[in-house]
Design a protein around this motif. Structure first.
Motif, PDB file in Angstrom:
ATOM      1  N   THR A 137       0.793  -1.263   0.038  1.00  0.00           N
ATOM      2  CA  THR A 137      -0.160  -0.199   0.054  1.00  0.00           C
ATOM      3  C   THR A 137       0.816   1.133  -0.041  1.00  0.00           C
ATOM      4  N   ALA A 138       2.095   1.163   1.134  1.00  0.00           N
ATOM      5  CA  ALA A 138       2.915   2.408   0.855  1.00  0.00           C
ATOM      6  C   ALA A 138       3.381   2.971  -0.474  1.00  0.00           C
ATOM      7  N   LYS A 139       3.676   1.707  -0.914  1.00  0.00           N
ATOM      8  CA  LYS A 139       4.765   2.026  -2.290  1.00  0.00           C
ATOM      9  C   LYS A 139       3.702   2.496  -3.375  1.00  0.00           C
ATOM     10  N   LEU A 140       2.320   2.087  -3.351  1.00  0.00           N
ATOM     11  CA  LEU A 140       1.475   2.409  -4.212  1.00  0.00           C
ATOM     12  C   LEU A 140       1.155   3.966  -3.892  1.00  0.00           C
TER      13      LEU A 140
ATOM     14  N   ILE B  45      12.433   8.594   0.212  1.00  0.00           N
ATOM     15  CA  ILE B  45      12.568   7.143   0.144  1.00  0.00           C
ATOM     16  C   ILE B  45      12.004   6.263   1.332  1.00  0.00           C
ATOM     17  N   ASN B  46      12.116   6.922   2.526  1.00  0.00           N
ATOM     18  CA  ASN B  46      11.527   6.229   3.694  1.00  0.00           C
ATOM     19  C   ASN B  46       9.938   6.474   3.676  1.00  0.00           C
ATOM     20  N   MET B  47       9.485   5.339   2.809  1.00  0.00           N
ATOM     21  CA  MET B  47       8.091   5.669   2.676  1.00  0.00           C
ATOM     22  C   MET B  47       7.267   4.556   3.434  1.00  0.00           C
ATOM     23  N   TYR B  48       8.114   3.643   4.123  1.00  0.00           N
ATOM     24  CA  TYR B  48       7.366   2.549   4.961  1.00  0.00           C
ATOM     25  C   TYR B  48       7.530   2.668   6.510  1.00  0.00           C
TER      26      TYR B  48
ATOM     27  N   MET C 101       9.241   6.123  10.174  1.00  0.00           N
ATOM     28  CA  MET C 101       9.461   5.777   8.758  1.00  0.00           C
ATOM     29  C   MET C 101      10.741   5.067   8.216  1.00  0.00           C
ATOM     30  N   GLY C 102      10.798   4.244   7.270  1.00  0.00           N
ATOM     31  CA  GLY C 102      11.983   3.719   6.997  1.00  0.00           C
ATOM     32  C   GLY C 102      11.993   3.291   5.400  1.00  0.00           C
ATOM     33  N   ASN C 103      13.257   2.997   4.763  1.00  0.00           N
ATOM     34  CA  ASN C 103      13.435   2.814   3.431  1.00  0.00           C
ATOM     35  C   ASN C 103      13.256   1.426   3.048  1.00  0.00           C
ATOM     36  N   LYS C 104      12.496   0.305   3.957  1.00  0.00           N
ATOM     37  CA  LYS C 104      12.694  -0.721   3.728  1.00  0.00           C
ATOM     38  C   LYS C 104      11.344  -1.351   4.346  1.00  0.00           C
TER      39      LYS C 104
END
Length: 754
Positions: free
Chosen positions: A624-627, A703-706, A737-740
């Motif tokens: 969801t986050a990536k989308l 980058i930190n989307m998760y 938030m983090g990048n992975k």
């Protein structure tokens, strides 16, 4: 001084400091210029169809320019691609797929006054002018433009029910204002029009028309700042003698001889009831001639509303966010006069109503996110919206489907006023006749139109009997779920059981072999041939979409949908495929309604809006986050074409408002907001005076989307959702938030959305 006294003094100092801080925050909030982030031209190009012009939040008047009509993308009356202006009208629709309104056109003119409209190719022999965007200014509550042909600067502002024009002429002589009550936009055609001069500065009249709103009636009173030197009336182009006239296409040429400061100001009050009321609206809302004062008041009204959500983010997000929030407050629009009078759906006048009556309900779109957003930001309007619904119910025998200017248009599928009422009731909004409200939703759900007779018998809608059978059925199931929840809350056990069964009828359309929602024929077989990519036939099974998009339209029961697939893995594999498959049907042109594509997912059309959030129900919230980040990057920008599909009276923007804060209302009536990926670093929702909910996204970036972990009021919070109660009670949610993708956040079943 003993320790006890010291502690008391310290505590008092802390309380004083907190009080001062709260007061300073309140002052900063109400004095911040949120309107500076708003660009009303966003969404005015392409398929956005947004209204451009001057209005105030939820105002009856939307005063703005009208271009030469060039097709579907001019449904609002204006598209950024144009360089023509025919005049300025007082009613518009924002973001719809059907053209209507654009009533009461005014145009300042110097030189000879033409009586027929100019064309895109020829502005010399007709009325209207070319213009340049370089000479155009559009702000919340204010619009101005230079009309090249006439060398006239036109400025517009409004109150709730009054449009205020300021025309500055290049020459002090040979100055006119053209009033045209003839053609509207798109579908709208006049039925009867009337103009009358009642004194040296005032005209009154009305315009009855037939369009999308089949029996629209609008009355006006028009005051000029300067005496009218001469008035000439026409029915179309035929002269009408005297100072009043009734006809099919009435027009008036208002002449002025001597102008102070080369300016004419015009106040136009509108009313759904009478020109007397229209004049009363002017006296109540703009009794003076101070144009700049009204501009400031409009800006203040917009700032007050925009300040209900304060965010901190990068420049692009700030502009898109506040423009989106701005767009969520064009409709529903006020549909009564300052004295409370309004025109009912039954065409009777209801006097001195004790609530604000509203119209312009695009419910197939707006029940999904716009109305849930209002339960957070517009608590003072929810009860009046429902009272408006109930008035319509009493007048037409059922709740509204798509209501416009006292008319039921019956546009789109479902009965989604049901969802709006149930959601409001379950969230504690009950300042209306609850007994009548439940009666209304139950009776509306028991209609027999558009396949509902089959639903009442707990049967599927046969695709060979009723068009758009799957689209209808899936929308009805959502509404039936909402009826069931309200019935449960009211201890109506029998109704709860019955409507719960109806809400589960969506399962009858799921073909386990193809794993798509499909049309089923009377004999129980699936409609063939079947191509899940096809979406051309409106008479077919879906509505502005195809099987790929409609298979997910079960926001009220995502876990039931997962079970239909047989396992979470199969569900996730199919959901992944939705966003990856770019195939098309050879020779088939994709409908402009299906826009903003990522694979088969269509951000530009509302039935898709909840789909990215379904990953959270299967324990993969990072997808969801990536989308959400991809949708933001691709489909929301600060340019005129910054919307990928029709705005649809605020739904496209409401999706962004929610999603940019990091959550979304998948189920439209259970008070659950599924977490995604915040685009903002900080957000404060001011629900009511003294009650605020704060969201902080720590280490947030492109980058930190998760989401890695969360805290609510300083304590660990493991859920991949938040509740309505959490927001309206106030508090703080921290998202780290983090990048992975996090291997744990939102993964366990007990942490997934309810």
């Amino acid at each position: 001084m003993n320790k006890k006294h010291k502690h008391v003094i310290v505590l008092l100092i802390m309380l004083v400091n907190l009080s001062v801080f709260a007061q300073e925050s309140k002052i900063k909030r109400h004095h911040a210029d949120y309107t500076s982030y708003v660009n009303p031209l966003i969404g005015s190009a392409g398929h956005g169809h947004v209204f451009v012009g001057a209005n105030v939040p939820f105002g009856a008047v939307q005063l703005g320019p009208v271009n030469v009509f060039e097709g579907w993308d001019w449904c609002s009356g204006y598209n950024y691609a144009s360089n023509t202006i025919l005049g300025f009208t007082h009613t518009h629709l924002s973001g719809t797929g059907i053209g209507d309104l654009n009533d009461i056109l005014l145009l300042p003119v110097s030189g000879k006054v033409a009586l027929t409209r100019g064309t895109k190719e020829d502005m010399v022999n007709g009325y209207g002018s070319y213009f340049s965007h370089q000479n155009e200014v559009s702000k919340p509550g204010y619009y101005s433009v230079l009309l090249d042909k006439y060398k006239i600067k036109a400025e517009l502002t409004t109150s709730e029910r009054v449009g205020f024009h300021k025309y500055t002429f290049d020459s002090a002589t040979d100055s006119h204002v053209l009033l045209d009550l003839a053609d509207g936009i798109g579908w709208d055609k006049p039925v009867k029009t009337f103009i009358k001069k009642i004194n040296e500065k005032t005209l009154i009249g009305y315009r009855y028309s037939k369009g999308w709103a089949t029996d629209q009636r609008i009355y006006f009173a028009m005051e000029f700042s300067e005496p009218i030197a001469a008035l000439t009336l026409y029915d179309s182009i035929a002269p009408v003698k005297g100072n009043e006239g009734e006809g099919l296409k009435m027009k008036a040429v208002v002449d002025f001889t001597r102008l102070k400061n080369k300016q004419v100001l015009v106040k136009v009050g509108i009313s759904p009831v009478s020109y007397e009321n229209a004049f009363t609206n002017i006296q109540a809302e703009i009794p003076h001639w101070d144009f700049d004062k009204v501009v400031k008041e409009a800006n203040t009204k917009w700032n007050k509303e925009l300040s209900k959500i304060q965010i901190k983010a990068d420049d692009k997000t700030m502009k898109v966010f506040y423009t989106s929030l701005y767009h969520t407050m064009f409709a529903p629009s006020i549909f009564n006069d300052v004295n409370g009078d309004y025109l009912g759906t039954d065409k009777k006048v209801y006097e001195k109503a004790n609530f604000t009556n509203y119209t312009t309900f695009s419910l197939w779109d707006t029940y999904r996110a716009l109305h849930p957003l209002y339960t957070l930001t517009q608590p003072d309007k929810i009860n009046d919206i429902i009272k408006s619904f109930l008035a319509i119910y009493k007048q037409q025998g059922r709740l509204p489907v798509w209501h416009l200017m006292g008319n039921e248009t019956n546009t789109m599928n479902g009965n989604h006023s049901i969802a709006v009422i149930a959601d409001a009731y379950l969230k504690g909004y009950r300042d209306y006749d609850v007994t009548l409200a439940y009666e209304a939703i139950r009776k509306t759900a028991m209609q027999t139109r558009d396949g509902m007779d089959y639903i009442q018998k707990l049967e599927y809608i046969p695709a060979d009997k009723i068009g758009e059978s799957v689209g209808n059925a899936l929308e009805y199931a959502i509404d039936d779920y909402c009826v069931a929840q309200m019935a449960k809350a009211l201890n109506k056990t029998e109704d709860y059981d019955y409507f719960t069964k109806r809400a589960n009828l969506y399962k009858l359309y799921f073909d386990k072999e193809t794993t798509f929602m499909r049309g089923k024929l009377t004999d129980g077989s699936w409609r063939t041939p079947f191509n899940p990519l096809s979406s051309v036939h409106r008479k077919d099974d879906y509505v502005e979409g195809n099987a790929w998009q409609y298979t997910w339209l079960v926001p009220q029961d995502p876990y039931g949908l997962i079970n239909l697939f047989g396992s979470e893995d199969k569900f996730l594999a199919k959901l992944d495929a939705l966003f990856l498959l770019t195939d098309k049907v050879e020779g088939e042109e994709i409908s402009p309604d299906i826009s903003g594509l990522i694979g088969q997912y269509a951000q530009g059309n509302e039935p898709n809006h909840h789909i990215p959030y379904l990953y959270a129900y299967a324990g993969q919230p990072w997808k969801t986050a990536k989308l959400i980040r991809e949708i933001d990057d691709k489909f929301y920008s600060t340019k005129p074409d910054g919307l990928c599909g029709n705005e649809d009276l605020g739904q496209m923007s409401a999706w962004y408002v929610f999603s940019s804060m990091g959550f979304y209302s998948v189920n439209p009536a259970n008070g659950i907001y599924v977490l995604g990926s915040p685009l903002v670093n900080h957000a404060v929702i001011h629900h009511k005076e003294g009650i605020s909910f704060t969201l902080n996204a720590v280490n947030n970036s492109n980058i930190n989307m998760y989401i890695q972990k969360a805290e609510y009021n300083g304590k660990p919070y493991t859920k991949s959702y938040i509740t309505h109660d959490m927001i309206v009670k106030g508090g703080e949610l921290k998202l780290y938030m983090g990048n992975k993708p996090s291997p744990t956040f939102g993964v366990n079943k007990e942490d997934r959305p309810l």
